[in-house]
Design a protein around this motif. Structure first.
Motif, PDB file in Angstrom:
ATOM      1  N   LEU A   1       1.039   5.445   0.399  1.00 50.45           N
ATOM      2  CA  LEU A   1       0.371   6.667   0.855  1.00 50.45           C
ATOM      3  C   LEU A   1       1.220   7.868   0.475  1.00 50.45           C
ATOM      4  CD1 LEU A   1      -1.743   8.259   2.552  1.00 50.45           C
ATOM      5  CD2 LEU A   1      -0.259   7.847   4.532  1.00 50.45           C
TER       6      LEU A   1
ATOM      7  N   LYS B   1      -3.417   4.836   7.782  1.00 49.52           N
ATOM      8  CA  LYS B   1      -3.723   4.205   6.497  1.00 49.52           C
ATOM      9  C   LYS B   1      -3.767   2.695   6.645  1.00 49.52           C
ATOM     10  CE  LYS B   1      -4.415   4.108   2.048  1.00 49.52           C
ATOM     11  NZ  LYS B   1      -5.667   4.631   1.444  1.00 49.52           N
TER      12      LYS B   1
ATOM     13  N   ARG C   1       0.653   8.979   9.946  1.00 55.04           N
ATOM     14  CA  ARG C   1      -0.300   8.890   8.836  1.00 55.04           C
ATOM     15  C   ARG C   1      -0.311   7.491   8.222  1.00 55.04           C
ATOM     16  NH1 ARG C   1      -1.416  12.761   4.946  1.00 55.04           N
ATOM     17  NH2 ARG C   1      -3.062  11.233   4.632  1.00 55.04           N
TER      18      ARG C   1
ATOM     19  N   THR D   1       0.863  -1.187   0.000  1.00 53.38           N
ATOM     20  CA  THR D   1       0.000   0.000   0.000  1.00 53.38           C
ATOM     21  C   THR D   1       0.894   1.230   0.000  1.00 53.38           C
ATOM     22  OG1 THR D   1      -1.740  -1.131   1.250  1.00 53.38           O
ATOM     23  CG2 THR D   1      -1.769   1.283   1.264  1.00 53.38           C
TER      24      THR D   1
ATOM     25  N   GLU E   1      -7.041   1.614   7.996  1.00 52.80           N
ATOM     26  CA  GLU E   1      -8.100   1.667   6.969  1.00 52.80           C
ATOM     27  C   GLU E   1      -8.050   0.429   6.075  1.00 52.80           C
ATOM     28  OE1 GLU E   1      -7.728   5.210   4.705  1.00 52.80           O
ATOM     29  OE2 GLU E   1      -7.852   6.569   6.438  1.00 52.80           O
TER      30      GLU E   1
END
Length: 449
Positions: free
Chosen positions: A149, A172, A168, A147, A175
């Motif tokens: 970001l 993420k 952050r 992933t 999520e």
């Protein structure tokens, strides 16, 4: 004249005694023993053992005791996890700013780890202005467990860049895990933090998790093997490696009774429950040396810390040339002394008189000897000064062997330490007048009080 020679000999006795102590100190010898063995990754658990191999192995004291008993049964054959059992899930968080030249190799190595458990990787592109975004677009197509970001915008007040990026990134991750839970995929039990320029061998994560389980630890920090692209990088960073071996005892850093510890941004593996308990990176949001402060915060909260050399399972080139090293070390040098002018003065004195001037002492001793061939004091001064240089070179020789450098690097300690003092001076100056610059961001002391 005679009294000056007497004072000089006494000073040489002190310098020689200092280096004799360093050479035979318990810290120097014991730190070298704490390392992972790449050849033994996956071979520590008895395949015929009745130990319950589940994710509870990380918190189950009975299981930890069973593992210890298995380890002590040397006559039994050790092997990998039986019956398709899995190790606890791991989520790796890796922040990077302008690391486009590295992530094309480091991110695939993270995603393709040979690990007997679920693995997810989150790379946080920390507002890079190089070709990082282009490389990320290619990586996301090739690795389904990755992933990415893009962390843009101004930093919140009181935060430093890397800490905000990791905070952050963790949000993420949660999520992504929430969506994955709808498909029956469990969340990671372990969180691993690693810098984007750190190169992992494919057994690195497996070895670290096994080390955590074997020692019933809550936090595992690994130190990478350093590689150098220039002579200046090697000369300066060898001094940092030596300082680590002499002044930072791993045994004390792992001792629950001692408040400090020594964790590194190259690799920190932590049980998620402990990371959540301290409030994540919010607990160290304003720290320039966030990796060390994170370890101290976790240890203070009660987490059991294990520290080891990676044994080649991790490697990195810390800086890309002289000016990159200058920026990085000027950011960290004064911060590493906890912004203490008293510590800085002490370090200057010890380094100049105990390290940088040692070859000069040898020359002075030879001059005194040539003028006083029959002087017992002159002979003593010469022997002591030569002994100090010999012990100094002996220690540097051991360090340069660890990173397979040429033999002449064993003689570079006075030069490297002298350069580092210049870097420290610049770090103090910049901190006092405007802050230090690192990768386009300014780090000032008020933000890291």
């Amino acid at each position: 004249m005679n009294w000056m020679i007497y004072v000089y000999v006494v000073a040489m006795a002190g310098v020689c005694g200092l280096w004799t102590y360093f050479n035979f100190s318990r810290t120097y010898r014991s730190n070298l023993k704490h390392r992972l063995d790449p050849d033994k990754v996956g071979e520590w658990l008895n395949t015929s053992s009745s130990c319950p191999i589940t994710s509870d192995v990380l918190v189950n004291k009975e299981t930890a005791q069973c593992i210890t008993q298995t380890k002590n049964n040397e006559h039994k054959k050790l092997g990998r996890l039986p019956g398709g059992m899995k190790l606890p899930g791991v989520a790796v968080l890796s922040p990077g700013r302008n690391e486009g030249n590295h992530i094309g190799k480091t991110m695939p190595a993270l995603c393709e780890q040979k690990y007997d458990g679920q693995l997810r990787v989150v790379f946080i592109d920390d507002d890079s202005d190089d070709h990082t975004e282009t490389v990320c677009a290619e990586l996301i197509e090739e690795h389904k467990n990755l992933t990415i970001l893009r962390n843009q915008g101004d930093l919140p007040r009181g935060w430093v860049g890397k800490c905000w990026a990791l905070a952050r990134g963790y949000e993420k991750l949660k999520e992504v895990e929430t969506e994955a839970s709808k498909r029956g995929i469990e969340s990671a039990e372990l969180i691993c933090f690693t810098d984007a320029d750190i190169h992992w061998k494919n057994q690195c994560l497996q070895g670290a998790v096994e080390h955590m389980m074997r020692n019933d630890a809550d936090v595992v920090a690994l130190f990478p093997t350093l590689k150098f692209g220039s002579t200046s990088e090697a000369i300066v960073q060898l001094q940092l490696m030596l300082a680590l071996g002499v002044f930072y005892p791993f045994d004390k850093a792992m001792d629950p009774k001692h408040p400090d510890t020594l964790t590194t941004g190259a690799f920190i593996l932590v049980k998620r429950e402990w990371y959540d308990r301290i409030g994540g990176h919010n607990a160290v949001k304003g720290e320039v040396l966030d990796d060390i402060r994170l370890g101290i915060t976790l240890k203070t909260a009660g987490a059991k810390v294990q520290i080891a050399m990676s044994g080649g399972l991790l490697w990195c080139r810390m800086y890309e040339g002289w000016w990159d090293m200058w920026e990085g070390l000027t950011k960290n040098a004064f911060a590493g002394l906890k912004y203490s002018y008293l510590r800085a003065i002490g370090l200057f004195g010890l380094t100049i008189f105990g390290t940088v001037l040692v070859p000069v002492y040898v020359i002075i001793s030879l001059m005194l000897l040539s003028m006083n061939l029959g002087s017992w004091w002159a002979w003593c001064g010469s022997i002591l000064a030569s002994g100090a240089w010999l012990f100094q070179t002996r220690m540097m020789n051991a360090i340069r062997k660890m990173v397979t450098l040429n033999g002449w690097y064993a003689l570079t300690m006075p030069i490297g330490c002298g350069i580092y003092l210049i870097i420290l001076s610049a770090s103090i100056w910049h901190n006092q007048f405007g802050g230090n610059i690192w990768k386009g961001r300014r780090y000032v002391r008020p933000a890291v009080s």
